[in-house]
Write a protein that holds these residues in place. Structure first.
Motif, PDB file in Angstrom:
ATOM      1  N   ILE B 122       0.536  -0.577  -0.312  1.00  0.00           N
ATOM      2  CA  ILE B 122       0.061   0.091  -0.120  1.00  0.00           C
ATOM      3  C   ILE B 122       0.908   1.092  -0.429  1.00  0.00           C
ATOM      4  O   ILE B 122       2.465   0.906   0.577  1.00  0.00           O
ATOM      5  CB  ILE B 122      -1.144   0.237   1.296  1.00  0.00           C
ATOM      6  CG1 ILE B 122      -1.712  -1.256   1.349  1.00  0.00           C
ATOM      7  CG2 ILE B 122      -1.434   1.232   1.113  1.00  0.00           C
ATOM      8  CD1 ILE B 122      -2.770  -1.501   2.125  1.00  0.00           C
ATOM      9  N   LYS B 123       0.531   2.107  -0.968  1.00  0.00           N
ATOM     10  CA  LYS B 123       1.366   3.153  -1.384  1.00  0.00           C
ATOM     11  C   LYS B 123       1.611   4.180  -0.167  1.00  0.00           C
ATOM     12  O   LYS B 123       1.055   4.502   1.440  1.00  0.00           O
ATOM     13  CB  LYS B 123       0.813   4.084  -1.539  1.00  0.00           C
ATOM     14  CG  LYS B 123       1.406   5.016  -2.622  1.00  0.00           C
ATOM     15  CD  LYS B 123       0.427   6.330  -3.332  1.00  0.00           C
ATOM     16  CE  LYS B 123       1.432   7.160  -4.572  1.00  0.00           C
ATOM     17  NZ  LYS B 123       1.143   7.782  -5.487  1.00  0.00           N
ATOM     18  N   GLY B 124       3.479   4.289   0.435  1.00  0.00           N
ATOM     19  CA  GLY B 124       3.446   4.864   1.466  1.00  0.00           C
ATOM     20  C   GLY B 124       4.480   3.886   2.419  1.00  0.00           C
ATOM     21  O   GLY B 124       4.999   4.089   3.781  1.00  0.00           O
ATOM     22  N   MET B 125       4.126   3.107   2.672  1.00  0.00           N
ATOM     23  CA  MET B 125       4.775   1.468   3.318  1.00  0.00           C
ATOM     24  C   MET B 125       5.177   0.826   2.889  1.00  0.00           C
ATOM     25  O   MET B 125       5.234   0.471   0.870  1.00  0.00           O
ATOM     26  CB  MET B 125       2.531   0.884   3.918  1.00  0.00           C
ATOM     27  CG  MET B 125       3.122   1.506   5.053  1.00  0.00           C
ATOM     28  SD  MET B 125       1.045   1.484   5.893  1.00  0.00           S
ATOM     29  CE  MET B 125      -0.042   1.896   4.592  1.00  0.00           C
ATOM     30  N   GLU B 126       6.056  -0.685   2.504  1.00  0.00           N
ATOM     31  CA  GLU B 126       6.707  -1.560   2.254  1.00  0.00           C
ATOM     32  C   GLU B 126       5.696  -2.642   1.757  1.00  0.00           C
ATOM     33  O   GLU B 126       4.915  -2.632   2.479  1.00  0.00           O
ATOM     34  CB  GLU B 126       7.437  -2.391   3.602  1.00  0.00           C
ATOM     35  CG  GLU B 126       8.529  -1.370   3.824  1.00  0.00           C
ATOM     36  CD  GLU B 126       9.535  -0.855   3.012  1.00  0.00           C
ATOM     37  OE1 GLU B 126      11.043  -1.830   2.620  1.00  0.00           O
ATOM     38  OE2 GLU B 126      10.506   0.410   3.122  1.00  0.00           O
ATOM     39  N   PRO B 127       6.555  -3.302   0.687  1.00  0.00           N
ATOM     40  CA  PRO B 127       5.768  -4.667   0.125  1.00  0.00           C
ATOM     41  C   PRO B 127       6.291  -5.372   1.288  1.00  0.00           C
ATOM     42  O   PRO B 127       6.898  -5.324   2.440  1.00  0.00           O
ATOM     43  CB  PRO B 127       6.712  -4.691  -1.024  1.00  0.00           C
ATOM     44  CG  PRO B 127       7.694  -4.151  -0.945  1.00  0.00           C
ATOM     45  CD  PRO B 127       8.028  -2.810   0.498  1.00  0.00           C
ATOM     46  N   ARG B 128       4.737  -6.379   1.612  1.00  0.00           N
ATOM     47  CA  ARG B 128       4.588  -7.014   2.396  1.00  0.00           C
ATOM     48  C   ARG B 128       4.274  -8.314   2.052  1.00  0.00           C
ATOM     49  O   ARG B 128       3.607  -8.156   0.913  1.00  0.00           O
ATOM     50  CB  ARG B 128       3.846  -6.570   3.648  1.00  0.00           C
ATOM     51  CG  ARG B 128       4.868  -5.312   4.064  1.00  0.00           C
ATOM     52  CD  ARG B 128       3.689  -4.609   5.689  1.00  0.00           C
ATOM     53  NE  ARG B 128       3.985  -5.419   6.664  1.00  0.00           N
ATOM     54  CZ  ARG B 128       3.293  -5.295   7.564  1.00  0.00           C
ATOM     55  NH1 ARG B 128       2.980  -4.146   8.215  1.00  0.00           N
ATOM     56  NH2 ARG B 128       3.631  -5.759   9.221  1.00  0.00           N
ATOM     57  N   LEU B 129       4.841  -9.781   2.929  1.00  0.00           N
ATOM     58  CA  LEU B 129       3.988 -11.196   2.590  1.00  0.00           C
ATOM     59  C   LEU B 129       3.894 -11.093   3.331  1.00  0.00           C
ATOM     60  O   LEU B 129       4.823 -11.886   4.903  1.00  0.00           O
ATOM     61  CB  LEU B 129       5.969 -11.210   1.797  1.00  0.00           C
ATOM     62  CG  LEU B 129       5.387 -13.463   1.212  1.00  0.00           C
ATOM     63  CD1 LEU B 129       4.665 -13.282  -0.044  1.00  0.00           C
ATOM     64  CD2 LEU B 129       6.932 -13.937   0.822  1.00  0.00           C
ATOM     65  N   PHE B 130       3.350 -12.256   3.493  1.00  0.00           N
ATOM     66  CA  PHE B 130       1.281 -13.187   5.254  1.00  0.00           C
ATOM     67  C   PHE B 130       1.642 -14.509   4.715  1.00  0.00           C
ATOM     68  O   PHE B 130       1.546 -14.804   3.053  1.00  0.00           O
ATOM     69  CB  PHE B 130       0.642 -12.681   5.121  1.00  0.00           C
ATOM     70  CG  PHE B 130       1.186 -10.986   5.518  1.00  0.00           C
ATOM     71  CD1 PHE B 130       0.644 -10.622   7.362  1.00  0.00           C
ATOM     72  CD2 PHE B 130       0.713  -9.778   5.370  1.00  0.00           C
ATOM     73  CE1 PHE B 130       1.884  -9.792   7.839  1.00  0.00           C
ATOM     74  CE2 PHE B 130       1.325  -8.733   4.893  1.00  0.00           C
ATOM     75  CZ  PHE B 130       1.727  -8.554   6.984  1.00  0.00           C
ATOM     76  N   LEU B 131       1.920 -15.311   5.844  1.00  0.00           N
ATOM     77  CA  LEU B 131       1.524 -16.201   5.680  1.00  0.00           C
ATOM     78  C   LEU B 131       0.059 -16.905   6.271  1.00  0.00           C
ATOM     79  O   LEU B 131       0.462 -16.897   7.841  1.00  0.00           O
ATOM     80  CB  LEU B 131       2.172 -17.664   5.660  1.00  0.00           C
ATOM     81  CG  LEU B 131       2.007 -19.190   5.821  1.00  0.00           C
ATOM     82  CD1 LEU B 131       1.468 -19.655   4.224  1.00  0.00           C
ATOM     83  CD2 LEU B 131       2.979 -20.193   5.956  1.00  0.00           C
ATOM     84  N   ILE B 132      -1.222 -17.389   5.601  1.00  0.00           N
ATOM     85  CA  ILE B 132      -2.312 -16.812   6.738  1.00  0.00           C
ATOM     86  C   ILE B 132      -2.586 -18.658   7.212  1.00  0.00           C
ATOM     87  O   ILE B 132      -2.891 -19.419   6.613  1.00  0.00           O
ATOM     88  CB  ILE B 132      -3.327 -16.362   6.255  1.00  0.00           C
ATOM     89  CG1 ILE B 132      -2.766 -15.150   5.675  1.00  0.00           C
ATOM     90  CG2 ILE B 132      -4.166 -16.624   7.378  1.00  0.00           C
ATOM     91  CD1 ILE B 132      -3.503 -13.752   5.161  1.00  0.00           C
ATOM     92  N   TYR B 133      -3.074 -19.232   8.299  1.00  0.00           N
ATOM     93  CA  TYR B 133      -3.408 -20.444   8.433  1.00  0.00           C
ATOM     94  C   TYR B 133      -4.654 -20.772   9.114  1.00  0.00           C
ATOM     95  O   TYR B 133      -5.155 -19.686   8.648  1.00  0.00           O
ATOM     96  CB  TYR B 133      -2.450 -20.879  10.453  1.00  0.00           C
ATOM     97  CG  TYR B 133      -0.993 -20.740   9.950  1.00  0.00           C
ATOM     98  CD1 TYR B 133      -0.618 -21.830   9.022  1.00  0.00           C
ATOM     99  CD2 TYR B 133      -0.073 -19.759  10.328  1.00  0.00           C
ATOM    100  CE1 TYR B 133       1.102 -21.864   9.534  1.00  0.00           C
ATOM    101  CE2 TYR B 133       0.974 -20.020  10.802  1.00  0.00           C
ATOM    102  CZ  TYR B 133       1.521 -20.737  10.017  1.00  0.00           C
ATOM    103  OH  TYR B 133       3.396 -20.110  10.460  1.00  0.00           O
ATOM    104  N   PRO B 134      -4.931 -22.041   8.339  1.00  0.00           N
ATOM    105  CA  PRO B 134      -6.642 -21.763   8.515  1.00  0.00           C
ATOM    106  C   PRO B 134      -7.168 -20.936   9.979  1.00  0.00           C
ATOM    107  O   PRO B 134      -8.541 -21.517   9.904  1.00  0.00           O
ATOM    108  CB  PRO B 134      -6.702 -23.630   8.637  1.00  0.00           C
ATOM    109  CG  PRO B 134      -5.067 -24.035   8.434  1.00  0.00           C
ATOM    110  CD  PRO B 134      -4.397 -22.823   8.471  1.00  0.00           C
ATOM    111  N   GLU B 135      -6.585 -21.806  10.869  1.00  0.00           N
ATOM    112  CA  GLU B 135      -7.089 -20.611  11.903  1.00  0.00           C
ATOM    113  C   GLU B 135      -7.517 -18.989  12.290  1.00  0.00           C
ATOM    114  O   GLU B 135      -7.367 -18.833  13.140  1.00  0.00           O
ATOM    115  CB  GLU B 135      -5.819 -21.317  13.163  1.00  0.00           C
ATOM    116  CG  GLU B 135      -6.322 -22.797  14.140  1.00  0.00           C
ATOM    117  CD  GLU B 135      -5.053 -23.742  12.843  1.00  0.00           C
ATOM    118  OE1 GLU B 135      -4.190 -23.011  11.759  1.00  0.00           O
ATOM    119  OE2 GLU B 135      -4.847 -24.761  12.722  1.00  0.00           O
ATOM    120  N   GLY B 136      -6.950 -18.502  11.615  1.00  0.00           N
ATOM    121  CA  GLY B 136      -7.158 -17.549  10.991  1.00  0.00           C
ATOM    122  C   GLY B 136      -5.470 -16.840  11.507  1.00  0.00           C
ATOM    123  O   GLY B 136      -5.480 -15.538  11.111  1.00  0.00           O
TER     124      GLY B 136
END
Lengths: 249, 249
Positions: B122-136
């Motif tokens: 999102i503009k003004g912030m860093e590129p980010r990468l997440f891993l999301i589990y079935p538990e949320g």
């Protein structure tokens, strides 16, 4: 977990196994998973993966350890063919698994299982390699599938598939196994050093080599260190991708 | 099964996913597992592994497809941070899994699960990468672990670990991903072509590249064919083993 590989070459059989057993990540031990019997007209080798109590029981039953030493008779040394040896091991494995499961009620179903790789040669016949399942049945290696893996098989498989050649020397086979084990050791904590190595030359009924490779082994260290650089070189030797030329065929 | 990889580079984010879904080996289909939303101040990309009904439901809920097209509002395009986007996706995933499990009684426990890789900026912030589990819940990629894999992660992992470098070009990253996917495709039938590729350059809110790589793609064929030879060369470049010199340190 465990990692064991057995391969058939034109020259004979090569086996490698790790020695780590674990019950959770906070309870690890070193146990031998490679066993060998022989003398005279045969060499028979076994590698084990799965429940340690099960695999130790199978080996103890093979050696008739319920009897006094003088009364013991290892049927492996008398059975006429490797096929019969595989059938006998399969029977002992199935019975051991089934007994423990039965003793533990329905809850035990699917637990206490193990798999075996059996390799060996009896004089006058070909060297043979079998994979024995917990159900007691088994398959034999063929020209199409000339090696078996048990335990944590995935990380080390791509290099085996690409590097194996049935005409390779024993030295190259050991190098290939070390690369495959190195990839596995780096990725799965439940596979651990030291490694056991056994080389059975065709028509020779004493092992050509039977040794333990410790984590301080200078050759293994060299392979582990130089494989990273060799892989990166291989990667950079591939043609470069370009976003700007037609890519879709 | 599935194979998806997302990686963070200094230059931005690179994502690749396969497209095979299967219910048994005799029922395979091609489904897109990579999704992208954006416009203006952000690009958000999602890759999915696990139960297809679950992941499709999550995407449909994100896009509010229960409403008439004119009333739909994609909250991903309004949430102020990538962290909040991850939290929202996690919430939708957990609820979808839980609902299906509840509807199917206790037997459903552990089934219908899925995992997600979320990438974006999102503009003004860093590129980010997440891993999301079935538990949320979810984790974010870091300098120490700069890429995430979901699905059949093992076969393609060793080359990623050895080949990844955060300063690498997008072209090298695509080459690395193709090698990793090639090893996985060769070993697991439930991972299949075509592949989807998405390259998100840092501070650019339109994808630099968003393309499908078919099995007939000449570059992919070239990588697949030459990687075998390159690996064998790498293997032969390693020092040779000798049974007859002192090996144990």
């Amino acid at each position: 977990m465990t990692y064991c590989v057995g391969m058939v070459l034109d020259r004979g059989l090569v086996l490698m196994s790790d020695t780590r057993t674990n019950s959770g990540v906070d309870n690890i031990s070193v146990f031998r998973k490679m066993f060998r019997w022989g003398g005279g007209d045969r060499t028979i080798a076994l590698m084990t993966a799965g429940n340690l109590a099960t695999t130790q029981a199978v080996v103890s039953r093979l050696e008739e350890r319920t009897k006094a030493p003088a009364d013991r008779q290892n049927s492996l040394l008398e059975l006429p063919t490797m096929f019969q040896v595989a059938a006998e091991m399969g029977r002992l494995l199935r019975e051991t698994v089934k007994e423990t499961q039965t003793e533990n009620g329905a809850d035990g179903k699917g637990r206490f299982t193990a798999s075996l790789i059996l390799a060996g040669q009896i004089k006058g016949m070909e060297p043979r390699l079998f994979l024995i399942y917990p159900e007691g049945n088994f398959i034999e290696a063929s020209f199409d599938t000339p090696f078996f893996q048990i335990g944590e098989t995935k990380y080390g498989r791509p290099i085996l598939i690409r590097g194996y050649d049935r005409t390779m020397s024993f030295e190259d086979a050991v190098k290939l196994l070390m690369v495959s084990f190195d990839s596995t050791l780096k990725a799965n904590l439940s596979v651990g050093m030291p490694l056991d190595l056994l080389v059975l030359e065709r028509d020779t009924f004493e092992p050509l080599h039977d040794r333990r490779i410790e984590s301080t082994n200078p050759y293994f260290e060299q392979i582990s260190n130089s494989w990273g650089a060799a892989l990166r070189n291989a990667f950079h030797s591939l043609p470069d991708y370009s976003f700007y030329q037609k890519q879709d065929g």
